[in-house]
Enzyme design. Sequence first.
Site, PDB file in Angstrom:
ATOM      1  N   CYS A 153      37.542  34.900  40.024  1.00  0.00           N
ATOM      2  CA  CYS A 153      36.614  34.594  41.131  1.00  0.00           C
ATOM      3  C   CYS A 153      37.320  34.337  42.451  1.00  0.00           C
ATOM      4  O   CYS A 153      36.705  34.368  43.500  1.00  0.00           O
ATOM      5  CB  CYS A 153      35.800  33.346  40.826  1.00  0.00           C
ATOM      6  SG  CYS A 153      34.923  33.425  39.293  1.00  0.00           S
ATOM      7  N   GLU A 198      31.180  37.558  32.583  1.00  0.00           N
ATOM      8  CA  GLU A 198      32.527  37.145  32.183  1.00  0.00           C
ATOM      9  C   GLU A 198      32.516  36.567  30.770  1.00  0.00           C
ATOM     10  O   GLU A 198      33.435  36.788  29.984  1.00  0.00           O
ATOM     11  CB  GLU A 198      33.066  36.118  33.197  1.00  0.00           C
ATOM     12  CG  GLU A 198      34.562  35.932  33.131  1.00  0.00           C
ATOM     13  CD  GLU A 198      35.120  35.275  34.402  1.00  0.00           C
ATOM     14  OE1 GLU A 198      34.487  35.378  35.480  1.00  0.00           O
ATOM     15  OE2 GLU A 198      36.180  34.658  34.313  1.00  0.00           O
ATOM     16  N   GLU A 202      39.416  40.000  50.719  1.00  0.00           N
ATOM     17  CA  GLU A 202      38.759  40.589  49.553  1.00  0.00           C
ATOM     18  C   GLU A 202      37.768  41.688  49.944  1.00  0.00           C
ATOM     19  O   GLU A 202      37.731  42.750  49.316  1.00  0.00           O
ATOM     20  CB  GLU A 202      38.037  39.484  48.760  1.00  0.00           C
ATOM     21  CG  GLU A 202      37.398  39.972  47.462  1.00  0.00           C
ATOM     22  CD  GLU A 202      36.629  38.870  46.749  1.00  0.00           C
ATOM     23  OE1 GLU A 202      36.078  37.980  47.432  1.00  0.00           O
ATOM     24  OE2 GLU A 202      36.560  38.903  45.501  1.00  0.00           O
ATOM     25  N   LYS A 214      38.735  35.450  51.118  1.00  0.00           N
ATOM     26  CA  LYS A 214      37.551  36.306  50.974  1.00  0.00           C
ATOM     27  C   LYS A 214      37.495  37.351  52.089  1.00  0.00           C
ATOM     28  O   LYS A 214      36.937  38.425  51.917  1.00  0.00           O
ATOM     29  CB  LYS A 214      36.278  35.456  51.011  1.00  0.00           C
ATOM     30  CG  LYS A 214      36.129  34.498  49.835  1.00  0.00           C
ATOM     31  CD  LYS A 214      35.520  35.159  48.620  1.00  0.00           C
ATOM     32  CE  LYS A 214      35.407  34.170  47.464  1.00  0.00           C
ATOM     33  NZ  LYS A 214      35.220  34.860  46.170  1.00  0.00           N
ATOM     34  N   GLU A 259      32.349  39.425  28.435  1.00  0.00           N
ATOM     35  CA  GLU A 259      33.658  40.089  28.395  1.00  0.00           C
ATOM     36  C   GLU A 259      34.618  39.287  27.514  1.00  0.00           C
ATOM     37  O   GLU A 259      35.348  39.857  26.691  1.00  0.00           O
ATOM     38  CB  GLU A 259      34.227  40.218  29.817  1.00  0.00           C
ATOM     39  CG  GLU A 259      35.581  40.920  29.852  1.00  0.00           C
ATOM     40  CD  GLU A 259      36.229  40.890  31.245  1.00  0.00           C
ATOM     41  OE1 GLU A 259      35.648  40.316  32.180  1.00  0.00           O
ATOM     42  OE2 GLU A 259      37.341  41.447  31.365  1.00  0.00           O
ATOM     43  N   CYS A 262      37.432  25.482  45.281  1.00  0.00           N
ATOM     44  CA  CYS A 262      36.853  25.943  46.552  1.00  0.00           C
ATOM     45  C   CYS A 262      36.462  24.788  47.468  1.00  0.00           C
ATOM     46  O   CYS A 262      36.416  24.959  48.687  1.00  0.00           O
ATOM     47  CB  CYS A 262      35.630  26.803  46.286  1.00  0.00           C
ATOM     48  SG  CYS A 262      35.895  28.006  44.992  1.00  0.00           S
ATOM     49  N   SER A 289      40.107  39.056  34.100  1.00  0.00           N
ATOM     50  CA  SER A 289      38.747  39.509  33.841  1.00  0.00           C
ATOM     51  C   SER A 289      38.434  40.624  34.832  1.00  0.00           C
ATOM     52  O   SER A 289      38.887  40.603  35.974  1.00  0.00           O
ATOM     53  CB  SER A 289      37.778  38.349  34.050  1.00  0.00           C
ATOM     54  OG  SER A 289      36.478  38.844  34.269  1.00  0.00           O
ATOM     55  N   GLU A 321      38.361  48.721  46.399  1.00  0.00           N
ATOM     56  CA  GLU A 321      37.550  48.626  45.180  1.00  0.00           C
ATOM     57  C   GLU A 321      36.206  47.967  45.458  1.00  0.00           C
ATOM     58  O   GLU A 321      35.330  47.972  44.606  1.00  0.00           O
ATOM     59  CB  GLU A 321      38.266  47.805  44.097  1.00  0.00           C
ATOM     60  CG  GLU A 321      39.691  48.204  43.803  1.00  0.00           C
ATOM     61  CD  GLU A 321      40.672  47.560  44.774  1.00  0.00           C
ATOM     62  OE1 GLU A 321      41.248  48.316  45.573  1.00  0.00           O
ATOM     63  OE2 GLU A 321      40.859  46.339  44.748  1.00  0.00           O
TER      64      GLU A 321
END
Lengths: 593, 186
Positions: A302, A277, A364, A361, A280, A518, A322, A369
């Site tokens: 994230c 990241e 996710e 998550k 990037e 988190c 990102s 993808e």
Amino acid sequence: MLTLTINGRTVQAKKGSTILEAAEQNNIHIPTLCYLKGKHKAGACRICLVEVEGAKTLQASCITQARDGMVILTNSERVRRTRKIMYELQLSDHDRDCLFCKRNQNCELQKLGQMLGVTESRYDGERSPAPSEKTVAITRDMSKCILCRRCITACSEVQAAGVLNAQNRGFETVVGPAGGLLLDEVACAYCGQCVAVCPTGALTETDALTPVINALNDPKKRVVVQVAPAIRVAIGEEFGYPAGTSTTGKLAASLRAIGFDDVFDTNFAADLTILEEGTEFLTRVSTFLEGGKATLPMLTSCSPGWIKYFENHYPDLLSHLSTCKSPQMMLGALIKSFYAEKINVDPASLFVVSVMPCTAKKFEITREEMEIDGLKNVDAILTTRELAALIRQFGIPFSELEDSEFDRPLGLSSGAADIFGVTGGVMEAALRTVYEVVTGREFPFEGLRLEAIEGFEQIKTAALTIENPLPAYKALDGLEVKIAVTSGLDGARKLVDEIRAGTSAYHFIEVMGCPGGCIAGGGQPFSHDPLIREKRMKALFSEDESKTIRKSHENPDLIALYDAYLGKPNSDIAHKLLHTHYVPRGLYNELSE
Amino acid sequence: MSDTKIVAEKGESKEMSMVVKPQTDSETHPEDYQEIIDFIDNYYAGRKDALIQVLHTAQEIYGYLPLELQKVVAEKLDVPLSKVSGVVSFYSFFSTKPRGKYTIRVCLGTACYVRGGKKLVDHLIKKLGIEIGNTTPDRLYTFEIARCIGACGLAPALMINDEVYKQMTPAKVDKLLAELEKGETL
């Protein structure tokens, strides 16, 4: 100060207090149910009723202002009798299958009944409508809903997601999305903040224990586990440790005791994320300064709840995100490629489990993808609570285990990785590396900490001027890099609205979907300690400070991984394994399909 | 309800003044909602607090409030759809289903209830052949109950569209409906 009489005692209370608060200030306990200190008061359940001299009816103490000279009884026979009736009426419209409820022995309704001394249920009547559903992340069982509306406050006010609201009226009332739609038909981020405040089993994470146990029992599967940074400072609470205790060693040991074949640390991938990241970001800024096309500000990626929210609300701005996958997805992808090759096994025989403080998550890992060559990067997500349940089910004496370490090579991490679990941590970790990469000098703040972006303020900002960069980054000389950090979707919305309006002043924005990051995710142990976030945050900072390596780019196993496998950050193979793209979902996707 | 006309018992002089747009069975498309979009732009742009007024107007224009229409209102007022739907489903006045040309609302407030409102309801269920909240297959009548229409002195009362009919009995209901239907065939 106010002077009033509670239970015959003359007491003082702060001006502006409710009766409940006035009682609390004087160590007088009034039982509550729907009330959530500092977060939610609705006067919905009437459990906190008290007798106020001169008032015809009993008053809900959580919403009644205390006044000078009030004479209050919090525990008279009339109050206690009425409270029990209120409770029994709640029960009359509540599923009483407590023995197989996920919240058994960890249920506020159950505890309250015990505390009130309710030994029977005298009312049995009609049951209100109770839709239930199981999405990939969150399970709703409205037969257990007591209409306290805490979840509505969490969803609509704290998170500004506005997915849950009271629908219909009176006995027919149901808490849910618009028009009887289901959570996966509306713009739900799956952040799980509703689950975190639910007092009963009405809202829970969708179970993943079964597939994990099946994999553990399958001799053909090699079961690999990884744990997020925020788990190590919270799971101890499930085993009697005071909040804010780091139990990293016991965590690793308990996973091994359960029988996971490899015990890895998502922290390793947090370090990896920083390199990917950070690179990037530098590419975007350099391209921009050289007059090329680059989208700024760049937003961190994230937090999957945040990503889903962004795709729902800002489908036109996806290029700001990102392209980095979240750390656990990166690690999953590496386990099924690099690690499978290294240990010479078929990646299809690997079953990757991530232990996460998060319900989003679970969504996710189901994204298209997040598959490579037909294999899911990660196969199952356990929340912190679910892992605690697994440890108990497997009879592991958590607190008696000898401390152990994560397996290498995907288990070693820098201190920068630990703070990924708290708001501001990703940015701080990124700056430690980016600053040094650009200037060749160490991040110039005491203890490598940037206090301006730490803590629980909704939006935190800082600016950092780059002076005397290395020749390769000459274009950045004198650039004042502006950053912002937010946690919780309401703050995120404010910052992204600025981007949409063209007034955003920032180059780089860190967003975590849950307020505080988190450590306070929707999958963490239930807690009503108002200082819980501070305690868990401090524990993460101590983890960071206890390490000799505190910068991601100095993680030797990570350096070795780049040398042996990935080449350099943002290389082609890094892109294939570690980066992703996003889906323009839109707010009302449920209606267009 | 300030502009509600109280009509004489017989009701022969009344005219059904409320305009109800013809309904079609096909789903209405968002571009059909231009009228409410213009209305919001003109009077209530960005006014979250105007939700109920806007919903009233929307129902007046379109006859009912399907989710698609609620979505338009939610977006224009920047209110979550779950909240719009919460309000629509809370108030018995709002409907999410297509409605009949005539909406019959029998008042079941306390005064009307004790003076025979319930009998009117039972009678209408039988007569119209539909349950409370539903619309007759010919889309002529929607049958609902109301929670006090503020005409307690005229109990038991019912409303047909915007008009209140006082001291009703099952026989008077029959007569009233017969007159409406006669008007229909003319």
